[in-house]
Design an enzyme around this catalytic site. Structure first.
Site, PDB file in Angstrom:
ATOM      1  N   GLY A   1       0.787  -1.226   0.000  1.00  0.00           N
ATOM      2  CA  GLY A   1       0.000   0.000   0.000  1.00  0.00           C
ATOM      3  C   GLY A   1       0.819   1.277   0.000  1.00  0.00           C
ATOM      4  O   GLY A   1       2.041   1.257  -0.098  1.00  0.00           O
ATOM      5  N   GLN A   2       0.095   2.383   0.120  1.00  0.00           N
ATOM      6  CA  GLN A   2       0.673   3.708   0.024  1.00  0.00           C
ATOM      7  C   GLN A   2       0.889   4.295   1.423  1.00  0.00           C
ATOM      8  O   GLN A   2       1.307   3.598   2.328  1.00  0.00           O
ATOM      9  CB  GLN A   2      -0.255   4.589  -0.830  1.00  0.00           C
ATOM     10  CG  GLN A   2      -0.358   4.148  -2.277  1.00  0.00           C
ATOM     11  CD  GLN A   2       0.826   4.586  -3.119  1.00  0.00           C
ATOM     12  OE1 GLN A   2       1.547   5.513  -2.762  1.00  0.00           O
ATOM     13  NE2 GLN A   2       1.032   3.912  -4.251  1.00  0.00           N
TER      14      GLN A   2
ATOM     15  N   LEU B   1      -6.057  -0.852   5.324  1.00  0.00           N
ATOM     16  CA  LEU B   1      -5.471  -2.183   5.434  1.00  0.00           C
ATOM     17  C   LEU B   1      -4.076  -2.200   4.837  1.00  0.00           C
ATOM     18  O   LEU B   1      -3.774  -1.444   3.910  1.00  0.00           O
ATOM     19  CB  LEU B   1      -6.322  -3.214   4.679  1.00  0.00           C
ATOM     20  CG  LEU B   1      -7.831  -3.186   4.877  1.00  0.00           C
ATOM     21  CD1 LEU B   1      -8.482  -4.211   3.954  1.00  0.00           C
ATOM     22  CD2 LEU B   1      -8.194  -3.475   6.315  1.00  0.00           C
ATOM     23  N   GLY B   2      -3.236  -3.084   5.338  1.00  0.00           N
ATOM     24  CA  GLY B   2      -1.909  -3.299   4.765  1.00  0.00           C
ATOM     25  C   GLY B   2      -1.324  -4.582   5.322  1.00  0.00           C
ATOM     26  O   GLY B   2      -1.428  -4.831   6.528  1.00  0.00           O
TER      27      GLY B   2
ATOM     28  N   ALA C   1      -6.233  -0.640  10.388  1.00  0.00           N
ATOM     29  CA  ALA C   1      -6.339   0.525  11.266  1.00  0.00           C
ATOM     30  C   ALA C   1      -7.767   1.047  11.177  1.00  0.00           C
ATOM     31  O   ALA C   1      -8.248   1.362  10.085  1.00  0.00           O
ATOM     32  CB  ALA C   1      -5.345   1.605  10.859  1.00  0.00           C
TER      33      ALA C   1
ATOM     34  N   TYR D   1      -1.888   7.432   8.008  1.00  0.00           N
ATOM     35  CA  TYR D   1      -1.566   8.057   9.295  1.00  0.00           C
ATOM     36  C   TYR D   1      -2.082   7.176  10.422  1.00  0.00           C
ATOM     37  O   TYR D   1      -3.176   6.612  10.349  1.00  0.00           O
ATOM     38  CB  TYR D   1      -2.215   9.441   9.396  1.00  0.00           C
ATOM     39  CG  TYR D   1      -2.142  10.052  10.784  1.00  0.00           C
ATOM     40  CD1 TYR D   1      -0.933  10.505  11.303  1.00  0.00           C
ATOM     41  CD2 TYR D   1      -3.286  10.137  11.581  1.00  0.00           C
ATOM     42  CE1 TYR D   1      -0.865  11.033  12.590  1.00  0.00           C
ATOM     43  CE2 TYR D   1      -3.221  10.679  12.859  1.00  0.00           C
ATOM     44  CZ  TYR D   1      -2.013  11.111  13.360  1.00  0.00           C
ATOM     45  OH  TYR D   1      -1.935  11.629  14.628  1.00  0.00           O
ATOM     46  N   HIS D   2      -1.287   7.057  11.479  1.00  0.00           N
ATOM     47  CA  HIS D   2      -1.710   6.396  12.708  1.00  0.00           C
ATOM     48  C   HIS D   2      -1.553   7.377  13.862  1.00  0.00           C
ATOM     49  O   HIS D   2      -0.586   8.154  13.902  1.00  0.00           O
ATOM     50  CB  HIS D   2      -0.856   5.163  13.001  1.00  0.00           C
ATOM     51  CG  HIS D   2      -0.887   4.129  11.929  1.00  0.00           C
ATOM     52  ND1 HIS D   2      -2.057   3.595  11.432  1.00  0.00           N
ATOM     53  CD2 HIS D   2       0.119   3.525  11.237  1.00  0.00           C
ATOM     54  CE1 HIS D   2      -1.774   2.701  10.501  1.00  0.00           C
ATOM     55  NE2 HIS D   2      -0.459   2.641  10.361  1.00  0.00           N
TER      56      HIS D   2
ATOM     57  N   CYS E   1      -3.759   6.714   1.453  1.00  0.00           N
ATOM     58  CA  CYS E   1      -3.715   5.491   0.640  1.00  0.00           C
ATOM     59  C   CYS E   1      -3.532   5.800  -0.843  1.00  0.00           C
ATOM     60  O   CYS E   1      -3.875   4.994  -1.710  1.00  0.00           O
ATOM     61  CB  CYS E   1      -4.958   4.644   0.865  1.00  0.00           C
ATOM     62  SG  CYS E   1      -5.209   4.229   2.616  1.00  0.00           S
TER      63      CYS E   1
END
Length: 214
Positions: free
Chosen positions: A70-71, A136-137, A150, A74-75, A166
Site C-alpha cells: 500500500g501507500q 489495510l496493509g 487501522a 496516518y496512525h 492510501c
C-alpha cells in the site's frame, strides 16, 4: 485453536514493527496465531508501493517507510490497530481472502451499530458512503502474515489532510465518533477481535461442515 488476542495499549510504531518481524522469523507450523490490538503515537507510514508525492506536508510527525503493501497512511491515538500474525495455510486463506475478511470484520462491527459500510475492490479498506473509516496493509512471508488494519475511532483527523490517504487525492476520512458510536475504545477492540476470530473460524472446513448439520 483460535488466535491469542493481546491488548497492548500504546506502542511506538517502530517497536511494534520490529516485534512483528521477530515473531514471524521464529514461528513455525505449531506456533499459535496472535492478534495484537494497540495504538500508535502520531506517525505516517509509507508502504512498499508508496510514492513520496502523496506526502503533502509532514510537519512534526515522523515518517517511516515500512514493509507492508500500500501507500501512505496516518496512525495516531484514538485509532484501533489490529495486527494479524497468522499462518495463512492454517486458515486456507490467500491475500485477497484475508483482505476481504478484515474488511468484513469492520463492516460487521459497524452494522451492529446500524451503520452501513462497504469495501471497494479497487481501493481496499472500509468506507461509509464516500468516507474511509479503516485502512489495510499486509506483509506475507513464507506463508505467514503480519501488519493488518487501522480503524478510526476517536482521533484527531487533521493529519490526514497532509497526505493523499492510501494514494487517493481528496479522499475524505471519518471515524466511529463522527458516526455517533459512543462506546469505549476498549469495547470496540473486543468487538473487532470477536468479529475477526468468528470470520477466521468460518475458513475451517471441518467447522463449516459441522455448522451445516441439523
Amino acid at each position: 485453536m483460535q488466535p491469542l488476542v493481546k491488548h497492548l495499549g500504546m506502542i511506538d510504531y517502530q517497536n511494534a514493527w520490529q516485534e512483528m518481524r521477530q515473531f514471524t522469523d521464529v514461528r513455525n507450523a505449531a506456533t499459535r496465531d496472535e492478534i495484537w490490538l494497540l495504538q500508535h503515537p502520531p506517525v505516517y507510514t509509507q508502504g512498499l508501493a508508496g510514492k513520496p508525492e502523496h506526502l503533502l506536508h509532514a510537519g512534526n510527525i515522523p515518517i517511516i517507510r515500512t514493509d507492508r503493501g500500500g501507500q501512505i497512511t496516518y496512525h495516531g491515538p484514538g485509532q484501533i490497530i489490529a495486527y494479524l500474525l497468522l499462518d495463512m495455510r492454517r486458515w486456507k486463506l490467500n491475500v485477497r481472502g484475508l483482505v476481504r475478511l478484515m474488511e468484513q470484520a469492520i463492516i460487521n462491527l459497524l452494522a451492529s451499530f446500524d451503520i452501513s459500510a462497504q469495501g471497494r475492490a479497487e481501493a481496499p479498506g472500509v468506507y461509509v458512503g464516500d468516507e474511509k473509516i479503516a485502512s489495510l496493509g499486509l506483509k506475507i512471508r513464507s506463508g505467514y502474515c503480519y501488519h493488518g488494519l487501522a480503524f478510526n475511532v476517536n482521533m484527531d483527523l487533521a493529519p490526514f489532510s497532509s497526505i493523499n490517504p492510501c494514494g487517493f487525492s481528496g479522499l475524505r476520512i471519518t471515524q466511529a465518533k463522527n458516526l455517533g458510536i459512543e462506546v469505549s475504545q476498549t469495547r470496540l477492540e473486543t468487538l473487532l477481535a470477536q468479529n475477526l476470530i468468528y470470520l477466521l473460524q468460518q475458513q475451517e472446513p471441518e467447522k463449516i461442515t459441522r455448522s451445516c448439520k441439523p
